[in-house]
Design an enzyme around this catalytic site. Structure first.
Site, PDB file in Angstrom:
ATOM      1  N   SER A 141       0.800  -1.223   0.000  1.00 26.35           N
ATOM      2  CA  SER A 141       0.000   0.000   0.000  1.00 26.35           C
ATOM      3  C   SER A 141       0.837   1.278   0.000  1.00 26.35           C
ATOM      4  O   SER A 141       0.290   2.377   0.137  1.00 26.35           O
ATOM      5  CB  SER A 141      -0.924  -0.009   1.223  1.00 26.35           C
ATOM      6  OG  SER A 141      -0.167  -0.230   2.410  1.00 26.35           O
ATOM      7  N   GLU A 142       2.146   1.151  -0.184  1.00 27.55           N
ATOM      8  CA  GLU A 142       3.029   2.302  -0.047  1.00 27.55           C
ATOM      9  C   GLU A 142       2.650   3.466  -0.961  1.00 27.55           C
ATOM     10  O   GLU A 142       2.710   4.634  -0.553  1.00 27.55           O
ATOM     11  CB  GLU A 142       4.486   1.877  -0.321  1.00 27.55           C
ATOM     12  CG  GLU A 142       5.139   1.101   0.807  1.00 27.55           C
ATOM     13  CD  GLU A 142       4.814  -0.382   0.817  1.00 27.55           C
ATOM     14  OE1 GLU A 142       5.412  -1.129   1.610  1.00 27.55           O
ATOM     15  OE2 GLU A 142       3.947  -0.821   0.014  1.00 27.55           O
TER      16      GLU A 142
END
Length: 247
Positions: A130-131
Site C-alpha cells: 500500500s506504499e
C-alpha cells in the site's frame, strides 16, 4: 521491553513478533531485534516466523512513520539500509524459515512473507503493498517480492496499492498454502523439514541461495553422498529403517 519473543522447541526455533497491540508493526527496535535473531539461529533445523495476536505484521508502525517525516535524506538512507539488512538476514538464514501468516500482512508484512522459504496463510490473511497510497514506494522489499511473485503481479499490486486476500496471494505465489487450521498446517510443514537430514536440508537451501555451476553441482552432490549423513540416509533407505536423525 522486547518486541520479539524467541523460543527454542527441540530442533525448532520460534521467532514471534510480540507487539499485538500495534498489530506487530515495524519500528526501528523491532527491525534491529529481527536482524539479530536471524543473524545467528545456531543449529536450529527450522525457524517459524509468526506474529502474536490477530495480525502477522501490519507494516510500518504509525509513530515510526511519523518520526520519519523529519529525517534527512541521509537518515532515511540509513533507515532503509537497516530494513534491507533485516530482510536479507531472514532470506539468507541457513535454516529453512516458515512464515505463519494470519490477519494483516501489509507492506513490510508482505515483505516478510516473501522472505520466507515456505509461507502458510490463514484464510483470514490480508496482504497489500500500500506504499503508493502514502506517496512512497515499496523499494526495500522489492527484491524479495520480485523473487516470489515476479514482475507481472508486481505491476498490478505495487501500482494499485490494493489489498488482496489469501486466495489471491496463493495464486500469485506470495504464499505456498492457505489453511483453515493454520497451526496444524505449520506442524505438517515443520515435520516435513525435520524428516530430512539436518545438514542436507541446509545444503538444499544453499542450492537456492547460491546456484551452482556444473563443477560445483557435481561436487556438492558427491560430497553429500559420501559424507556421514548421506551414507546413513542411503543405508537407512536400503535397510528399510528410520534414519538416525529421526530418532
Amino acid at each position: 521491553m522486547s518486541a520479539l519473543r524467541i523460543e527454542r522447541d527441540g530442533h525448532l526455533l520460534r521467532v514471534t513478533l510480540a507487539r499485538p497491540e500495534r498489530r506487530n508493526a515495524f519500528d526501528a527496535g523491532l527491525i534491529q531485534e529481527l536482524a539479530g535473531a536471524f543473524a545467528d539461529v545456531g543449529d536450529a533445523r527450522a525457524v517459524v516466523l509468526a506474529g502474536e495476536g490477530p495480525s502477522f505484521c501490519a507494516g510500518a508502525d504509525v509513530e515510526w512513520q511519523r518520526s520519519s517525516i523529519d529525517l534527512t535524506y541521509e537518515e532515511n538512507v540509513e533507515d532503509a539500509h537497516r530494513l534491507y539488512r533485516m530482510l536479507e538476514s531472514i532470506f539468507g538464514c541457513p535454516a529453512p524459515v516458515v512464515a505463519r501468516v494470519q490477519g494483516f500482512a501489509l507492506g513490510g508484512g508482505s515483505g516478510l512473507t516473501a522472505c520466507a522459504d515456505i509461507a502458510v496463510a490463514g484464510e483470514d490473511a490480508v496482504f497489500g503493498f500500500s506504499e503508493v497510497r502514502l506517496g512512497i514506494i515499496p523499494a526495500v522489499i522489492s527484491p524479495w517480492v520480485r523473487a516470489r511473485i515476479g514482475p507481472a503481479a508486481m505491476r498490478r499490486y505495487f501500482l494499485t496499492g490494493e489489498r488482496f486476500d489469501a486466495a489471491t496471494a496463493l495464486r500469485i505465489g506470495l504464499v505456498d498454502d492457505v489453511a483453515p487450521d493454520l497451526d496444524a498446517a505449520i506442524e505438517r510443514v515443520v515435520a516435513d523439514l525435520l524428516a530430512g537430514g539436518p545438514v542436507s536440508v541446509r545444503e538444499a537451501k544453499r542450492l537456492v541461495l547460491e546456484p551452482p555451476d556444473e563443477d560445483d553441482a557435481v561436487a556438492r552432490a558427491a560430497e553429500r553422498r559420501t559424507n556421514e549423513e548421506g551414507q546413513e540416509g542411503l543405508r537407512a533407505f536400503l535397510e528399510k529403517r528410520p534414519a538416525s536423525w529421526l530418532g
